[in-house]
Design a protein around this motif. Structure first.
Motif, PDB file in Angstrom:
ATOM      1  N   ARG A   3      -7.148 -25.453 -35.412  1.00 23.93           N
ATOM      2  CA  ARG A   3      -5.814 -26.263 -34.827  1.00 23.93           C
ATOM      3  C   ARG A   3      -4.727 -25.322 -34.822  1.00 23.93           C
ATOM      4  O   ARG A   3      -4.055 -25.070 -33.872  1.00 23.93           O
ATOM      5  N   THR A   4      -4.339 -24.762 -36.029  1.00 24.46           N
ATOM      6  CA  THR A   4      -3.381 -23.840 -36.224  1.00 24.46           C
ATOM      7  C   THR A   4      -3.428 -22.511 -35.138  1.00 24.46           C
ATOM      8  O   THR A   4      -2.502 -22.217 -34.444  1.00 24.46           O
ATOM      9  N   GLU A   5      -4.461 -22.276 -35.107  1.00 26.47           N
ATOM     10  CA  GLU A   5      -4.655 -20.878 -34.223  1.00 26.47           C
ATOM     11  C   GLU A   5      -4.553 -21.395 -32.508  1.00 26.47           C
ATOM     12  O   GLU A   5      -3.947 -20.565 -32.001  1.00 26.47           O
ATOM     13  N   HIS A   6      -4.815 -22.536 -32.661  1.00 24.73           N
ATOM     14  CA  HIS A   6      -4.861 -23.042 -31.082  1.00 24.73           C
ATOM     15  C   HIS A   6      -3.171 -23.271 -30.761  1.00 24.73           C
ATOM     16  O   HIS A   6      -3.033 -22.722 -29.583  1.00 24.73           O
ATOM     17  N   HIS A   7      -2.666 -23.432 -31.764  1.00 20.82           N
ATOM     18  CA  HIS A   7      -1.033 -24.106 -31.391  1.00 20.82           C
ATOM     19  C   HIS A   7      -0.505 -22.665 -31.318  1.00 20.82           C
ATOM     20  O   HIS A   7       0.498 -22.413 -30.407  1.00 20.82           O
ATOM     21  N   ALA A   8      -1.155 -21.699 -32.140  1.00 19.62           N
ATOM     22  CA  ALA A   8      -0.319 -20.316 -32.203  1.00 19.62           C
ATOM     23  C   ALA A   8      -0.463 -19.610 -30.467  1.00 19.62           C
ATOM     24  O   ALA A   8       0.367 -18.977 -30.041  1.00 19.62           O
ATOM     25  N   ILE A   9      -1.812 -19.989 -30.232  1.00 19.09           N
ATOM     26  CA  ILE A   9      -2.247 -19.174 -28.819  1.00 19.09           C
ATOM     27  C   ILE A   9      -1.289 -20.085 -27.871  1.00 19.09           C
ATOM     28  O   ILE A   9      -0.756 -19.457 -26.796  1.00 19.09           O
ATOM     29  N   GLU A  10      -1.209 -21.398 -27.886  1.00 15.59           N
ATOM     30  CA  GLU A  10      -0.448 -22.117 -26.956  1.00 15.59           C
ATOM     31  C   GLU A  10       1.131 -21.768 -27.230  1.00 15.59           C
ATOM     32  O   GLU A  10       1.657 -21.561 -25.914  1.00 15.59           O
ATOM     33  N   ALA A  11       1.640 -21.495 -28.084  1.00 16.49           N
ATOM     34  CA  ALA A  11       2.972 -20.878 -28.276  1.00 16.49           C
ATOM     35  C   ALA A  11       3.149 -19.811 -27.784  1.00 16.49           C
ATOM     36  O   ALA A  11       3.895 -19.344 -26.825  1.00 16.49           O
ATOM     37  N   GLY A  18       8.231 -18.097 -20.360  1.00 11.01           N
ATOM     38  CA  GLY A  18       9.275 -18.436 -20.637  1.00 11.01           C
ATOM     39  C   GLY A  18       9.749 -20.026 -20.925  1.00 11.01           C
ATOM     40  O   GLY A  18      10.852 -20.545 -20.819  1.00 11.01           O
ATOM     41  N   ASP A  19       9.005 -20.674 -21.312  1.00  9.64           N
ATOM     42  CA  ASP A  19       8.865 -22.004 -21.741  1.00  9.64           C
ATOM     43  C   ASP A  19       9.130 -22.170 -23.144  1.00  9.64           C
ATOM     44  O   ASP A  19       8.049 -22.556 -23.824  1.00  9.64           O
ATOM     45  N   GLU A  20      10.437 -21.848 -23.623  1.00  8.09           N
ATOM     46  CA  GLU A  20      10.806 -22.114 -25.090  1.00  8.09           C
ATOM     47  C   GLU A  20      10.359 -23.513 -25.519  1.00  8.09           C
ATOM     48  O   GLU A  20      10.183 -23.659 -26.615  1.00  8.09           O
ATOM     49  N   ASN A  21      10.680 -24.670 -24.672  1.00  2.00           N
ATOM     50  CA  ASN A  21      10.690 -25.915 -25.211  1.00  2.00           C
ATOM     51  C   ASN A  21       9.166 -26.112 -25.556  1.00  2.00           C
ATOM     52  O   ASN A  21       8.969 -26.762 -26.764  1.00  2.00           O
ATOM     53  N   ALA A  22       8.349 -25.735 -24.868  1.00  2.00           N
ATOM     54  CA  ALA A  22       7.008 -25.784 -25.168  1.00  2.00           C
ATOM     55  C   ALA A  22       6.419 -25.165 -26.182  1.00  2.00           C
ATOM     56  O   ALA A  22       5.641 -25.391 -27.215  1.00  2.00           O
ATOM     57  N   ALA A  23       7.029 -23.792 -26.429  1.00  4.17           N
ATOM     58  CA  ALA A  23       6.800 -23.072 -27.606  1.00  4.17           C
ATOM     59  C   ALA A  23       7.311 -23.611 -28.848  1.00  4.17           C
ATOM     60  O   ALA A  23       6.638 -23.626 -29.769  1.00  4.17           O
ATOM     61  N   ALA A  25       7.417 -26.927 -29.453  1.00  9.01           N
ATOM     62  CA  ALA A  25       6.724 -27.904 -29.544  1.00  9.01           C
ATOM     63  C   ALA A  25       5.359 -27.495 -30.656  1.00  9.01           C
ATOM     64  O   ALA A  25       4.781 -28.152 -31.286  1.00  9.01           O
ATOM     65  N   GLU A  26       4.767 -26.271 -29.992  1.00  7.34           N
ATOM     66  CA  GLU A  26       3.697 -25.747 -30.543  1.00  7.34           C
ATOM     67  C   GLU A  26       3.996 -25.170 -32.021  1.00  7.34           C
ATOM     68  O   GLU A  26       3.039 -25.634 -32.957  1.00  7.34           O
ATOM     69  N   ILE A  41       7.254 -21.293 -38.868  1.00 13.75           N
ATOM     70  CA  ILE A  41       8.560 -21.276 -39.157  1.00 13.75           C
ATOM     71  C   ILE A  41       9.442 -20.258 -38.405  1.00 13.75           C
ATOM     72  O   ILE A  41      10.507 -20.443 -37.977  1.00 13.75           O
ATOM     73  N   ALA A  42       9.048 -18.995 -38.520  1.00  7.98           N
ATOM     74  CA  ALA A  42       9.897 -17.908 -37.672  1.00  7.98           C
ATOM     75  C   ALA A  42       9.742 -18.325 -36.295  1.00  7.98           C
ATOM     76  O   ALA A  42      10.791 -17.874 -35.556  1.00  7.98           O
ATOM     77  N   GLY A  43       8.565 -18.584 -35.616  1.00  6.14           N
ATOM     78  CA  GLY A  43       8.553 -19.128 -34.393  1.00  6.14           C
ATOM     79  C   GLY A  43       9.454 -19.916 -33.978  1.00  6.14           C
ATOM     80  O   GLY A  43       9.970 -20.227 -32.964  1.00  6.14           O
ATOM     81  N   LEU A  44       9.414 -21.092 -34.895  1.00  6.94           N
ATOM     82  CA  LEU A  44      10.384 -22.246 -34.623  1.00  6.94           C
ATOM     83  C   LEU A  44      11.931 -21.646 -34.694  1.00  6.94           C
ATOM     84  O   LEU A  44      12.575 -22.016 -33.771  1.00  6.94           O
ATOM     85  N   GLY A  45      11.993 -20.718 -35.511  1.00 13.82           N
ATOM     86  CA  GLY A  45      13.412 -20.050 -35.436  1.00 13.82           C
ATOM     87  C   GLY A  45      13.959 -19.380 -34.269  1.00 13.82           C
ATOM     88  O   GLY A  45      14.802 -19.584 -33.512  1.00 13.82           O
TER      89      GLY A  45
END
Length: 124
Positions: A3-11, A18-23, A25-26, A41-45
């Motif tokens: 699941r985490t890997e899936h979210h990382a790929i989607e992000a 260029g869709d930072e809102n979707a990134a 969210a992931e 956490i770094a990705g969120l930042g």
């Protein structure tokens, strides 16, 4: 986990298009599933930074810093410096850079943070 890997790929795909809102969210889903995940956490930042949410970006990037430092991901301290420059907190930006980079790199990296901040401001 898968699941985490899936979210990382989607992000990553969201960032690429260029869709930072979707990134964002992931990365949020990754962080919720695994609260200590430094990549999440770094990705969120970085997503918050690109969305102009500088105080939130700084908080997330500060949280990620001890885990990633400058060796694992040189972008985390640099992005944190940009967030601080965007909030007119140059002293904090310089302090972060001094903590994670050799002395001779601090001034050029601060100049780079200011350039990035100017680019971000121009996009707003």
């Amino acid at each position: 986990s898968q699941r985490t890997e899936h979210h990382a790929i989607e992000a990553a795909y969201a960032k690429k298009r260029g869709d930072e809102n979707a990134a964002l969210a992931e990365f949020a889903k990754m962080a919720a599933a695994n609260p200590g995940d430094k990549i999440a956490i770094a990705g969120l930042g970085t997503s918050l930074l690109r969305l102009g949410r500088y105080a939130e970006a700084a908080a997330a990037l500060e949280q990620a810093l001890p885990a990633v430092g400058a060796t694992a991901d040189a972008l985390v301290p640099q992005d944190l410096a940009v967030a601080y420059v965007m909030m007119n907190e140059t002293v904090k930006a310089e302090s972060v850079l001094k903590r994670y980079y050799p002395t001779e790199q601090v001034a050029p990296r601060l100049a780079q943070a200011r350039e990035t901040a100017a680019t971000l401001k121009a996009r707003r």
